[in-house]
Design a protein around this motif. Sequence first.
Motif, mmCIF file in Angstrom:
data_model
loop_
_atom_site.group_PDB
_atom_site.id
_atom_site.type_symbol
_atom_site.label_atom_id
_atom_site.label_comp_id
_atom_site.label_asym_id
_atom_site.label_seq_id
_atom_site.Cartn_x
_atom_site.Cartn_y
_atom_site.Cartn_z
ATOM 1 N N ILE A 1 9.790 67.111 100.490
ATOM 2 C CA ILE A 1 9.258 66.718 101.607
ATOM 3 C C ILE A 1 9.761 65.736 102.691
ATOM 4 O O ILE A 1 9.775 65.905 103.880
ATOM 5 N N ASN B 1 4.921 75.371 102.952
ATOM 6 C CA ASN B 1 5.385 74.879 104.314
ATOM 7 C C ASN B 1 6.779 74.492 104.477
ATOM 8 O O ASN B 1 7.480 74.987 105.389
ATOM 9 N N THR C 1 -2.635 71.077 96.969
ATOM 10 C CA THR C 1 -1.981 70.363 97.909
ATOM 11 C C THR C 1 -0.372 70.311 98.009
ATOM 12 O O THR C 1 0.224 70.673 98.846
ATOM 13 N N ARG D 1 0.738 73.588 98.917
ATOM 14 C CA ARG D 1 0.860 74.116 100.405
ATOM 15 C C ARG D 1 1.924 73.325 100.916
ATOM 16 O O ARG D 1 2.539 73.941 101.664
ATOM 17 N N GLU D 2 2.308 72.096 100.828
ATOM 18 C CA GLU D 2 3.472 71.577 101.086
ATOM 19 C C GLU D 2 4.785 72.126 100.759
ATOM 20 O O GLU D 2 5.509 72.139 101.618
#
Length: 115
Positions: free
Chosen positions: A70, A105, A98, A101-102
Amino acid sequence: MARELSQRDQEILKKCAPECGDLLCSESGVTYRSVLPPVANHYATDADDFRQRLSRLTPDELEHLAALIISGEESLCCLSPDYFAVFLEQVTEHLGKTARREMLNAYRSSEDCFI
C-alpha cells in the motif's frame, strides 16, 4: 519504490525461501528491494510451490507485506498473474476482503502490471 530490506523483511524472505543464501539477485547482481518478486521469480518452481512458501507466513507477516504494498515500498509488478492470484488467495484468507481489494488495486496500478 526501491528500498533496503529491513531485518523483518529479510526474515520473511528467508522464511519463504530458506535456500536464499544472500540478498543478491543472481541475474542482475543487485540487492533485493522487495520480498515477493524474488520468492516468485527465483525460488518458487511454480504457483503451487509459491503457495506453499507463502503459507509459511503468519497473518501478521502478510499484513506487514500488505502495508508495504500500500505504501509503494513492496513491488507486485514482477508477479505474473498466476503468482499474484496465489498471493491474493492468502491475503483474502488471512486479512479479509478489504485487504484483497487493496492488493488487487495495487497490482492493477503497477506500471508493468500483467493484467
